[in-house]
Design a protein around this motif. Structure first.
Motif, PDB file in Angstrom:
ATOM      1  N   PHE A 237       0.829  -1.203   0.000  1.00  0.00           N
ATOM      2  CA  PHE A 237       0.000   0.000   0.000  1.00  0.00           C
ATOM      3  C   PHE A 237       0.868   1.258   0.000  1.00  0.00           C
ATOM      4  CE2 PHE A 237      -2.347   3.336   2.362  1.00  0.00           C
ATOM      5  CZ  PHE A 237      -3.304   3.594   1.400  1.00  0.00           C
ATOM      6  N   GLY A 238       1.966   1.217   0.746  1.00  0.00           N
ATOM      7  CA  GLY A 238       2.887   2.359   0.775  1.00  0.00           C
ATOM      8  C   GLY A 238       3.458   2.657  -0.599  1.00  0.00           C
ATOM      9  N   GLU A 239       3.781   1.602  -1.351  1.00  0.00           N
ATOM     10  CA  GLU A 239       4.309   1.816  -2.697  1.00  0.00           C
ATOM     11  C   GLU A 239       3.258   2.437  -3.609  1.00  0.00           C
ATOM     12  OE1 GLU A 239       6.862  -0.474  -6.116  1.00  0.00           O
ATOM     13  OE2 GLU A 239       5.661  -1.679  -4.758  1.00  0.00           O
ATOM     14  N   SER A 240       2.028   1.923  -3.555  1.00  0.00           N
ATOM     15  CA  SER A 240       0.989   2.503  -4.411  1.00  0.00           C
ATOM     16  C   SER A 240       0.627   3.917  -3.953  1.00  0.00           C
ATOM     17  CB  SER A 240      -0.249   1.610  -4.465  1.00  0.00           C
ATOM     18  OG  SER A 240      -0.912   1.576  -3.238  1.00  0.00           O
ATOM     19  N   LEU A 241       0.708   4.188  -2.651  1.00  0.00           N
ATOM     20  CA  LEU A 241       0.448   5.537  -2.147  1.00  0.00           C
ATOM     21  C   LEU A 241       1.534   6.500  -2.628  1.00  0.00           C
ATOM     22  CD1 LEU A 241      -1.448   7.258  -0.440  1.00  0.00           C
ATOM     23  CD2 LEU A 241      -0.086   6.648   1.569  1.00  0.00           C
TER      24      LEU A 241
ATOM     25  N   ASN B 117       3.152   6.168  -5.414  1.00  0.00           N
ATOM     26  CA  ASN B 117       2.845   6.367  -6.828  1.00  0.00           C
ATOM     27  C   ASN B 117       1.702   7.368  -7.004  1.00  0.00           C
ATOM     28  OD1 ASN B 117       4.822   4.524  -7.457  1.00  0.00           O
ATOM     29  ND2 ASN B 117       3.399   2.828  -7.703  1.00  0.00           N
ATOM     30  N   TYR B 118       0.733   7.321  -6.081  1.00  0.00           N
ATOM     31  CA  TYR B 118      -0.385   8.257  -6.120  1.00  0.00           C
ATOM     32  C   TYR B 118       0.100   9.682  -5.861  1.00  0.00           C
ATOM     33  CZ  TYR B 118      -4.877  10.396  -4.903  1.00  0.00           C
ATOM     34  OH  TYR B 118      -5.976  11.218  -4.840  1.00  0.00           O
ATOM     35  N   ILE B 119       0.989   9.829  -4.888  1.00  0.00           N
ATOM     36  CA  ILE B 119       1.553  11.155  -4.598  1.00  0.00           C
ATOM     37  C   ILE B 119       2.326  11.671  -5.810  1.00  0.00           C
ATOM     38  CG2 ILE B 119       3.239  12.390  -3.161  1.00  0.00           C
ATOM     39  CD1 ILE B 119       2.343  10.518  -0.840  1.00  0.00           C
ATOM     40  N   TYR B 120       3.072  10.771  -6.463  1.00  0.00           N
ATOM     41  CA  TYR B 120       3.786  11.150  -7.692  1.00  0.00           C
ATOM     42  C   TYR B 120       2.797  11.606  -8.759  1.00  0.00           C
ATOM     43  CZ  TYR B 120       6.613  10.666 -11.909  1.00  0.00           C
ATOM     44  OH  TYR B 120       7.246  10.892 -13.100  1.00  0.00           O
ATOM     45  N   GLN B 121       1.694  10.876  -8.906  1.00  0.00           N
ATOM     46  CA  GLN B 121       0.663  11.227  -9.885  1.00  0.00           C
ATOM     47  C   GLN B 121       0.078  12.608  -9.569  1.00  0.00           C
ATOM     48  OE1 GLN B 121      -3.215   9.107  -9.841  1.00  0.00           O
ATOM     49  NE2 GLN B 121      -2.545   8.238 -11.800  1.00  0.00           N
ATOM     50  N   ILE B 122      -0.177  12.880  -8.292  1.00  0.00           N
ATOM     51  CA  ILE B 122      -0.689  14.190  -7.879  1.00  0.00           C
ATOM     52  C   ILE B 122       0.328  15.282  -8.194  1.00  0.00           C
ATOM     53  CG2 ILE B 122      -1.250  15.626  -5.868  1.00  0.00           C
ATOM     54  CD1 ILE B 122      -2.662  13.209  -4.667  1.00  0.00           C
ATOM     55  N   ASN B 123       1.596  15.029  -7.861  1.00  0.00           N
ATOM     56  CA  ASN B 123       2.635  16.033  -8.112  1.00  0.00           C
ATOM     57  C   ASN B 123       2.804  16.312  -9.602  1.00  0.00           C
ATOM     58  OD1 ASN B 123       3.154  16.456  -5.412  1.00  0.00           O
ATOM     59  ND2 ASN B 123       4.788  14.942  -5.335  1.00  0.00           N
ATOM     60  N   GLN B 124       2.690  15.287 -10.433  1.00  0.00           N
ATOM     61  CA  GLN B 124       2.767  15.488 -11.877  1.00  0.00           C
ATOM     62  C   GLN B 124       1.617  16.375 -12.351  1.00  0.00           C
ATOM     63  OE1 GLN B 124       5.916  14.758 -12.644  1.00  0.00           O
ATOM     64  NE2 GLN B 124       5.268  13.726 -14.491  1.00  0.00           N
TER      65      GLN B 124
ATOM     66  N   TYR C 194      -6.012  13.578 -14.643  1.00  0.00           N
ATOM     67  CA  TYR C 194      -6.459  13.863 -13.289  1.00  0.00           C
ATOM     68  C   TYR C 194      -6.175  12.646 -12.415  1.00  0.00           C
ATOM     69  CZ  TYR C 194      -8.895  18.112 -14.703  1.00  0.00           C
ATOM     70  OH  TYR C 194      -9.190  19.366 -15.152  1.00  0.00           O
ATOM     71  N   PRO C 195      -5.665  12.852 -11.194  1.00  0.00           N
ATOM     72  CA  PRO C 195      -5.390  11.716 -10.298  1.00  0.00           C
ATOM     73  C   PRO C 195      -6.675  11.065  -9.781  1.00  0.00           C
ATOM     74  CG  PRO C 195      -4.123  13.663  -9.674  1.00  0.00           C
ATOM     75  CD  PRO C 195      -5.144  14.099 -10.674  1.00  0.00           C
ATOM     76  N   PHE C 196      -6.509   9.945  -9.077  1.00  0.00           N
ATOM     77  CA  PHE C 196      -7.611   9.250  -8.420  1.00  0.00           C
ATOM     78  C   PHE C 196      -8.340  10.236  -7.523  1.00  0.00           C
ATOM     79  CE2 PHE C 196      -9.266   6.929  -4.779  1.00  0.00           C
ATOM     80  CZ  PHE C 196     -10.003   5.941  -5.400  1.00  0.00           C
ATOM     81  N   PRO C 197      -9.622  10.278  -7.449  1.00  0.00           N
ATOM     82  CA  PRO C 197     -10.649   9.364  -7.911  1.00  0.00           C
ATOM     83  C   PRO C 197     -11.176   9.665  -9.318  1.00  0.00           C
ATOM     84  CG  PRO C 197     -11.680  10.952  -6.482  1.00  0.00           C
ATOM     85  CD  PRO C 197     -10.196  11.277  -6.537  1.00  0.00           C
ATOM     86  N   LEU C 198     -10.578  10.605 -10.029  1.00  0.00           N
ATOM     87  CA  LEU C 198     -11.034  10.910 -11.380  1.00  0.00           C
ATOM     88  C   LEU C 198     -10.360  10.019 -12.423  1.00  0.00           C
ATOM     89  CD1 LEU C 198     -11.132  14.790 -11.055  1.00  0.00           C
ATOM     90  CD2 LEU C 198     -13.002  13.167 -10.803  1.00  0.00           C
TER      91      LEU C 198
ATOM     92  N   PRO D 227      -3.274   4.256  -8.977  1.00  0.00           N
ATOM     93  CA  PRO D 227      -2.035   3.755  -9.573  1.00  0.00           C
ATOM     94  C   PRO D 227      -1.531   2.521  -8.826  1.00  0.00           C
ATOM     95  CG  PRO D 227      -1.562   5.678  -8.248  1.00  0.00           C
ATOM     96  CD  PRO D 227      -3.059   5.505  -8.255  1.00  0.00           C
ATOM     97  N   ASP D 228      -1.227   1.468  -9.572  1.00  0.00           N
ATOM     98  CA  ASP D 228      -0.710   0.280  -8.903  1.00  0.00           C
ATOM     99  C   ASP D 228       0.653  -0.125  -9.441  1.00  0.00           C
ATOM    100  OD1 ASP D 228      -2.965  -2.029 -10.640  1.00  0.00           O
ATOM    101  OD2 ASP D 228      -1.603  -0.504 -11.350  1.00  0.00           O
ATOM    102  N   GLU D 229       1.017   0.329 -10.623  1.00  0.00           N
ATOM    103  CA  GLU D 229       2.336   0.005 -11.130  1.00  0.00           C
ATOM    104  C   GLU D 229       3.304   1.139 -10.793  1.00  0.00           C
ATOM    105  OE1 GLU D 229       0.433   2.546 -14.092  1.00  0.00           O
ATOM    106  OE2 GLU D 229      -0.245   0.638 -13.287  1.00  0.00           O
ATOM    107  N   LYS D 230       4.575   0.853 -10.921  1.00  0.00           N
ATOM    108  CA  LYS D 230       5.567   1.880 -10.625  1.00  0.00           C
ATOM    109  C   LYS D 230       5.510   2.962 -11.697  1.00  0.00           C
ATOM    110  CE  LYS D 230       8.745  -0.946  -8.044  1.00  0.00           C
ATOM    111  NZ  LYS D 230      10.110  -1.264  -7.755  1.00  0.00           N
TER     112      LYS D 230
END
Length: 104
Positions: A62-66, A68-75, A84-88, A92-95
Motif C-alpha cells: 500500500f505504501g508503494e501505491s500511495l 505512486n499516487y503522490i507522484y501522480q498528484i505532483n505530476q 487527473y489523479p484518483f478518484p477521477l 495507480p498500482d504500477e511503478k
C-alpha cells in the motif's frame, strides 16, 4: 499602463483553466493528507520491524501505491500531466515512469 486585449480577456474567461485550478487546489490538500499517511505507515512499519524483524507486506504494498499516487498528484500539480489523479482516474498500482535527464 497595462491594457487588456481580447485574448487576455478570453484567457480569464476560460472555464477549463479555472476548473483545473480548482482541482489543483483540491489535489494539493489530498496530496498533503497522503503524505501524512506515508508518515503513519512509516511508524507502523518501524514497530513491525521492531517486534517481528519483518516489514508488514500489505502495508509495504500500500505504501508503494500511495507513493505512486503522490507522484501522480505532483505530476498533475506541476502541469507535467493532464491526467487527473484518483478518484477521477484509476488508482495507480504500477511503478511510475520517472523521467530523469542529467544536466549538461
Amino acid at each position: 499602463m497595462y491594457r487588456a486585449t481580447n485574448e487576455t480577456t478570453r484567457n480569464w474567461q476560460n472555464t477549463s483553466v479555472w476548473l483545473r485550478g480548482l482541482f489543483m487546489l483540491l489535489f494539493g490538500f489530498i496530496g498533503g493528507f497522503a503524505r501524512f499517511l506515508v508518515t503513519i505507515i512509516a511508524v507502523f512499519q518501524f514497530f513491525s520491524l521492531l517486534l517481528t524483524r519483518k516489514a508488514n507486506a500489505p502495508l509495504k504494498s500500500f505504501g508503494e501505491s500511495l507513493n505512486n499516487y503522490i507522484y501522480q498528484i505532483n505530476q498533475f500539480l506541476t502541469v507535467n500531466s493532464e491526467q487527473y489523479p484518483f478518484p477521477l482516474s484509476s488508482w495507480p498500482d504500477e511503478k511510475p515512469v520517472y523521467r530523469y535527464s542529467p544536466r549538461d
